[in-house]
Design a protein around this motif. Structure first.
Motif, PDB file in Angstrom:
ATOM      1  N   ALA A 185       0.828  -1.221  -0.013  1.00 23.93           N
ATOM      2  CA  ALA A 185      -0.066   0.077   0.143  1.00 23.93           C
ATOM      3  C   ALA A 185       0.871   1.360  -0.083  1.00 23.93           C
ATOM      4  CB  ALA A 185      -0.893  -0.058   1.312  1.00 23.93           C
ATOM      5  N   LYS A 186       0.424   2.248  -0.802  1.00 24.88           N
ATOM      6  CA  LYS A 186       0.978   3.500  -0.760  1.00 24.88           C
ATOM      7  C   LYS A 186       0.241   4.325   0.274  1.00 24.88           C
ATOM      8  CE  LYS A 186       2.405   7.160  -3.794  1.00 24.88           C
ATOM      9  NZ  LYS A 186       2.474   7.683  -5.413  1.00 24.88           N
ATOM     10  N   PRO A 187       1.078   5.056   1.193  1.00 23.89           N
ATOM     11  CA  PRO A 187       0.413   5.831   2.074  1.00 23.89           C
ATOM     12  C   PRO A 187      -0.317   7.154   1.621  1.00 23.89           C
ATOM     13  CG  PRO A 187       2.585   6.189   2.331  1.00 23.89           C
ATOM     14  CD  PRO A 187       2.629   5.011   1.211  1.00 23.89           C
ATOM     15  N   ASP A 194       6.366  13.055   1.428  1.00 22.67           N
ATOM     16  CA  ASP A 194       6.753  12.008   2.315  1.00 22.67           C
ATOM     17  C   ASP A 194       6.061  10.561   2.049  1.00 22.67           C
ATOM     18  OD1 ASP A 194       7.835  11.342   5.126  1.00 22.67           O
ATOM     19  OD2 ASP A 194       5.814  11.122   5.617  1.00 22.67           O
ATOM     20  N   ASP A 195       4.960  10.641   1.238  1.00 21.45           N
ATOM     21  CA  ASP A 195       3.934   9.407   0.931  1.00 21.45           C
ATOM     22  C   ASP A 195       5.073   8.868  -0.105  1.00 21.45           C
ATOM     23  OD1 ASP A 195       2.011   9.968   2.573  1.00 21.45           O
ATOM     24  OD2 ASP A 195       0.869  10.995   1.190  1.00 21.45           O
ATOM     25  N   GLU A 196       5.482   9.541  -1.020  1.00 17.62           N
ATOM     26  CA  GLU A 196       6.466   8.718  -2.087  1.00 17.62           C
ATOM     27  C   GLU A 196       7.635   8.453  -1.492  1.00 17.62           C
ATOM     28  OE1 GLU A 196       5.666   8.495  -5.258  1.00 17.62           O
ATOM     29  OE2 GLU A 196       3.886   9.945  -5.458  1.00 17.62           O
ATOM     30  N   LEU A 218      12.213   8.622  -8.605  1.00 18.12           N
ATOM     31  CA  LEU A 218      10.780   9.400  -8.746  1.00 18.12           C
ATOM     32  C   LEU A 218      10.697  10.608  -7.597  1.00 18.12           C
ATOM     33  CD1 LEU A 218       8.222  10.310 -10.462  1.00 18.12           C
ATOM     34  CD2 LEU A 218       7.389   8.498  -9.345  1.00 18.12           C
ATOM     35  N   TYR A 219      10.812  10.140  -6.349  1.00 18.13           N
ATOM     36  CA  TYR A 219      10.657  10.860  -5.270  1.00 18.13           C
ATOM     37  C   TYR A 219      11.716  11.991  -5.382  1.00 18.13           C
ATOM     38  CZ  TYR A 219      12.056  12.281  -0.653  1.00 18.13           C
ATOM     39  OH  TYR A 219      12.078  13.194   0.644  1.00 18.13           O
ATOM     40  N   LEU A 220      13.036  12.041  -5.497  1.00 12.72           N
ATOM     41  CA  LEU A 220      13.796  12.853  -5.278  1.00 12.72           C
ATOM     42  C   LEU A 220      13.859  13.785  -6.607  1.00 12.72           C
ATOM     43  CD1 LEU A 220      16.892  10.239  -4.490  1.00 12.72           C
ATOM     44  CD2 LEU A 220      16.059  12.323  -3.208  1.00 12.72           C
ATOM     45  N   ASP A 221      13.566  13.342  -7.848  1.00 11.37           N
ATOM     46  CA  ASP A 221      13.266  14.071  -9.052  1.00 11.37           C
ATOM     47  C   ASP A 221      11.896  14.837  -8.834  1.00 11.37           C
ATOM     48  OD1 ASP A 221      14.002  15.037 -11.636  1.00 11.37           O
ATOM     49  OD2 ASP A 221      12.030  14.111 -12.130  1.00 11.37           O
ATOM     50  N   SER A 222      11.019  14.549  -8.170  1.00  9.66           N
ATOM     51  CA  SER A 222       9.770  15.423  -8.093  1.00  9.66           C
ATOM     52  C   SER A 222       9.703  16.190  -6.811  1.00  9.66           C
ATOM     53  CB  SER A 222       8.412  14.551  -7.797  1.00  9.66           C
ATOM     54  OG  SER A 222       8.660  13.621  -8.803  1.00  9.66           O
ATOM     55  N   HIS A 226      12.499  18.341  -0.587  1.00  5.36           N
ATOM     56  CA  HIS A 226      11.876  17.963   0.698  1.00  5.36           C
ATOM     57  C   HIS A 226      12.661  17.421   1.918  1.00  5.36           C
ATOM     58  CE1 HIS A 226       9.311  14.629   2.681  1.00  5.36           C
ATOM     59  NE2 HIS A 226       8.175  15.648   2.298  1.00  5.36           N
ATOM     60  N   TRP A 227      12.125  17.340   3.155  1.00  8.33           N
ATOM     61  CA  TRP A 227      13.149  17.393   4.109  1.00  8.33           C
ATOM     62  C   TRP A 227      13.687  15.999   4.454  1.00  8.33           C
ATOM     63  CZ3 TRP A 227      11.512  14.055   8.161  1.00  8.33           C
ATOM     64  CH2 TRP A 227      10.179  13.444   8.136  1.00  8.33           C
ATOM     65  N   ARG A 228      13.217  14.977   3.537  1.00  7.97           N
ATOM     66  CA  ARG A 228      13.543  13.544   3.594  1.00  7.97           C
ATOM     67  C   ARG A 228      14.531  13.307   2.484  1.00  7.97           C
ATOM     68  NH1 ARG A 228      11.441   9.631   7.005  1.00  7.97           N
ATOM     69  NH2 ARG A 228       9.335   9.908   7.777  1.00  7.97           N
ATOM     70  N   ARG A 229      14.921  14.398   1.771  1.00  8.56           N
ATOM     71  CA  ARG A 229      15.673  14.185   0.713  1.00  8.56           C
ATOM     72  C   ARG A 229      17.239  13.329   0.966  1.00  8.56           C
ATOM     73  NH1 ARG A 229      15.781  19.231   1.839  1.00  8.56           N
ATOM     74  NH2 ARG A 229      17.725  20.354   2.460  1.00  8.56           N
ATOM     75  N   SER A 230      17.627  13.663   2.332  1.00 11.49           N
ATOM     76  CA  SER A 230      18.861  12.897   2.553  1.00 11.49           C
ATOM     77  C   SER A 230      18.611  11.337   2.848  1.00 11.49           C
ATOM     78  CB  SER A 230      19.581  13.555   3.984  1.00 11.49           C
ATOM     79  OG  SER A 230      20.837  13.012   4.348  1.00 11.49           O
ATOM     80  N   TYR A 231      17.431  11.388   3.433  1.00 11.19           N
ATOM     81  CA  TYR A 231      16.931   9.796   3.613  1.00 11.19           C
ATOM     82  C   TYR A 231      16.875   9.156   2.220  1.00 11.19           C
ATOM     83  CZ  TYR A 231      15.605  10.721   8.440  1.00 11.19           C
ATOM     84  OH  TYR A 231      15.708  10.999   9.932  1.00 11.19           O
ATOM     85  N   GLY A 232      16.266   9.688   1.385  1.00 10.77           N
ATOM     86  CA  GLY A 232      15.937   9.364   0.097  1.00 10.77           C
ATOM     87  C   GLY A 232      17.164   8.926  -0.726  1.00 10.77           C
ATOM     88  N   ARG A 233      18.115   9.827  -0.865  1.00 18.35           N
ATOM     89  CA  ARG A 233      19.470   9.541  -1.633  1.00 18.35           C
ATOM     90  C   ARG A 233      20.115   8.388  -0.969  1.00 18.35           C
ATOM     91  NH1 ARG A 233      19.824  15.414  -2.108  1.00 18.35           N
ATOM     92  NH2 ARG A 233      20.885  15.506  -0.110  1.00 18.35           N
ATOM     93  N   ASN A 234      20.210   8.347   0.343  1.00 17.71           N
ATOM     94  CA  ASN A 234      20.850   6.930   1.079  1.00 17.71           C
ATOM     95  C   ASN A 234      20.016   5.899   0.850  1.00 17.71           C
ATOM     96  OD1 ASN A 234      22.790   6.234   2.957  1.00 17.71           O
ATOM     97  ND2 ASN A 234      20.966   5.574   4.100  1.00 17.71           N
TER      98      ASN A 234
END
Length: 319
Positions: A185-187, A194-196, A218-222, A226-234
């Motif tokens: 499920a996608k939140p 944050d959902d992405e 897709l999340y990092l590009d869009s 966003h405040w979670r970008r460091s989480y996303g790249r890692n």
């Protein structure tokens, strides 16, 4: 080029001053001035060793000379002074020169640190602006590297080159895999970014690494801010590392550190970068990443990430 200065003060001159004092003034005052001379002499020698290792007057013009001291003094009426007064005046002049040299050294160090940070920021922006332009990346780094990591205690930086992983396109997913992915499920919390990210995390946590890679990219590009970008790249790097693609993983770990060294997952990315380099058999660059981590994040190295840090150090032989 940032100017550097050398402030010579030899033992012979200090000894002569001390001898004059011993003859001209009482013993307590002579001892006090002699102590000041020895202290200043030691400070200047230490500062010269730190700023100009192997300095030579053939290359560094002396900052303090008798002629300069005489020119720098304000003209005053000729009055009779004692030997102690003359020596104290010389000490004041030397201390002023030492203060100037110390200030110049601090300015130089701050300027070099600022330039180094600026270079890293510019390289990171160039990579982010042209993620698919490998020729532009090679032109900026000289050998296909996505960035540089300063090595503590060395005058030069070590580039961690990350080459493109040339692999064949994977076959399409089976119906069973598609059904399993769709079951995740996608939140929908109202924070679209944050959902992405959380959806990408759930895909990675379930072991669907290619799907997680696509979702996190897709999340990092869009949502680049966003405040979670460091989480996303890692996490994107981990999705590649867990899928058995350490070279591609290293690209994202290095980008996460270079883009924001203060990011919440930047230190984690350095450790995973070292792990990627170990998987590639590149001990030198693995040791570089570990050295930078230990130097820049000592609290984490001794606390939260101690086990991972120690484990990686035990897998490589770093000199």
């Amino acid at each position: 080029m940032i100017a550097k200065f050398k402030a010579p003060f030899t033992i012979g001159r200090a000894a002569i001053c001390a001898g004059l004092i011993a003859v001209a003034v009482p013993a307590p005052a002579a001892a006090q001035v002699d102590n000041r001379l020895q202290r200043i002499e030691a400070e200047i020698r230490a500062l010269q060793r730190a700023v100009f290792p192997g300095g030579d007057e053939r290359f560094f013009e002396p900052e303090i000379t008798p002629q300069q001291q005489q020119q720098g003094q304000t003209a005053t009426p000729q009055v009779a002074t004692s030997a102690l007064t003359d020596v104290l005046a010389r000490l004041d002049a030397i201390e002023q020169q030492l203060a100037r040299l110390t200030a110049a050294t601090e300015v130089n160090e701050n300027a070099l640190s600022t330039l180094e940070r600026r270079v890293i920021e510019l390289e990171a922006r160039a990579v982010a602006a042209n993620p698919g332009n490998t020729s532009a990346t090679q032109a900026s780094t000289g050998n296909g590297s996505t960035g540089v990591i300063p090595v503590p205690g060395e005058d030069e930086t070590v580039e961690i080159a990350v080459e493109e992983d040339e692999t064949e396109a994977p076959a399409g997913p089976t119906d069973e895999r598609l059904a399993a992915v769709q079951a995740i499920a996608k939140p929908a919390t109202g924070d679209a970014g944050d959902d992405e990210y959380v959806y990408g995390f759930r895909l990675w946590d379930a072991g669907f690494y290619p799907e997680a890679q696509q979702q996190l990219a897709l999340y990092l590009d869009s949502y680049p801010e966003h405040w979670r970008r460091s989480y996303g790249r890692n996490l994107l790097g981990r999705a590649f590392l867990d899928a058995g693609e350490p070279r591609a993983a290293a690209t994202h770990f290095l980008e996460n550190y270079n883009s924001d060294p203060t990011g919440i997952r930047a230190p984690h990315s350095l450790l995973y970068l070292a792990e990627s380099m170990i998987a590639l058999g590149d001990t030198r660059r693995a040791c570089t990443a570990l050295a930078v981590f230990g130097d820049e994040y000592p609290a984490l190295a001794a606390g939260e990430l101690l086990d991972q840090y120690s484990g990686l150090n035990g897998r490589v032989d770093c000199e």
